[in-house]
Design an enzyme around this catalytic site. Structure first.
Site, PDB file in Angstrom:
ATOM      1  N   ASP A  82       0.820  -1.211   0.000  1.00  0.00           N
ATOM      2  CA  ASP A  82       0.000   0.000   0.000  1.00  0.00           C
ATOM      3  C   ASP A  82       0.858   1.268   0.000  1.00  0.00           C
ATOM      4  O   ASP A  82       1.972   1.288   0.545  1.00  0.00           O
ATOM      5  CB  ASP A  82      -0.904  -0.008   1.240  1.00  0.00           C
ATOM      6  CG  ASP A  82      -2.124   0.886   1.075  1.00  0.00           C
ATOM      7  OD1 ASP A  82      -2.602   1.031  -0.067  1.00  0.00           O
ATOM      8  OD2 ASP A  82      -2.600   1.424   2.097  1.00  0.00           O
ATOM      9  N   GLY A 209      -8.956   4.967   4.035  1.00  0.00           N
ATOM     10  CA  GLY A 209      -9.450   5.550   5.275  1.00  0.00           C
ATOM     11  C   GLY A 209     -10.740   4.898   5.734  1.00  0.00           C
ATOM     12  O   GLY A 209     -11.685   5.559   6.155  1.00  0.00           O
TER      13      GLY A 209
END
Length: 289
Positions: A82, A209
């Protein structure tokens, strides 16, 4: 069962209108309890590591452990790097056996983001490795990438269309009002923007998020085309809080097997709640069982 590319996994999730959770793992044991949670719910899953975790544990070690865990639990599993800004680290991860990587060049002008993404695509696509890129700037802290709230920028739908066409990127993470970490207030998600982007691009979208977003908001995001939902902070917090509570309640109990088991169970329950939230429970197809 071994590690698989996240491309078909996410394309099917998008088609079937459910999500796949990408859980950030920070230790070798977390790989096993994330997959144990997914196996118990018969859900595909994505293991996700940050660059700092890669530097701490080593790409080859992570891949070997992830493969072993995937084979043990027999669950469709992707392994994703990521928010990486370094091409050499991405190259190392792909060579080690990662099945998905994210090139994060969102801090650069549009044209430079395109070029850096194309460079990764040229390396990864022929190997069947999924590539994720970001447009706009997601606020908050993710590893060493810090974006202040005032600097966060939402993705422009027309630019998303152009970006996918120019790069051929396989998954796209557009900034739509979410932030990394735990929210101070209710997140202001731009659902209309998600819908506009989803109408313009064919690739699965990624919700960054994903910790502490209300379930109903995640459901709506998934229904609009967000096929990959990233979760990190809540999982890490559940694990750590269980250890802290153990020592508050039993300060003399120093056996790691005692407090780590409690931490594992707490984190597993959190992981299961997120899997149910995105609707992937029971989505393992018969050929994988």
């Amino acid at each position: 069962m071994t590690l698989i590319s996240t491309t078909p996994m996410l394309e099917k999730a998008k088609q079937d209108m459910h999500g796949i959770v990408a859980f950030n793992v920070h230790s070798f044991d977390s790989i096993f309890w994330v997959l144990e949670a997914a196996a118990e719910l018969k859900s595909p899953v994505i293991l996700q590591t940050t660059v700092s975790t890669v530097k701490s544990l080593g790409t080859k070690n992570i891949v070997q452990i992830a493969k072993a865990a995937s084979e043990h639990y027999h669950i469709p599993t992707g392994l994703h790097l990521d928010h990486c800004t370094d091409f050499e680290v991405i190259k190392e991860a792909i060579q080690a056996g990662y099945t998905s990587v994210m090139i994060d060049a969102s801090m650069y002008p549009f044209e430079e983001n395109v070029e850096k993404t194309k460079e990764v695509m040229n390396l990864a696509k022929s190997l069947g490795v999924n590539v994720e890129a970001e447009l706009g700037k997601v606020g908050g802290v993710e590893d060493d990438i810090v974006v202040a709230e005032e600097d966060a920028q939402k993705a422009v739908p027309e630019e998303c269309k152009q970006f996918v066409e120019l790069t051929g990127v396989l998954t796209l993470a557009p900034a739509i009002g979410t932030a990394h970490g735990i929210y101070k207030g209710k997140p202001e998600i731009d659902f209309e923007r998600i819908a506009q982007i989803a109408q313009l691009v064919d690739v699965p979208l990624v919700l960054h998020g994903g910790s502490a977003i209300p379930d109903e908001d995640v459901h709506r995001c998934v229904s609009l085309g967000m096929a990959k939902v990233n979760v990190s902070t809540e999982l890490k917090n559940a694990y750590s809080e269980a250890i802290r509570k153990h020592f508050e309640d039993e300060s003399e109990s120093l056996d790691p097997r005692a407090y780590l088991q409690k931490a594992k169970e707490a984190a597993k329950e959190m992981a299961k709640s997120k899997i149910r939230m995105v609707g992937s429970e029971g989505k393992v197809v018969p050929s994988f069982v």
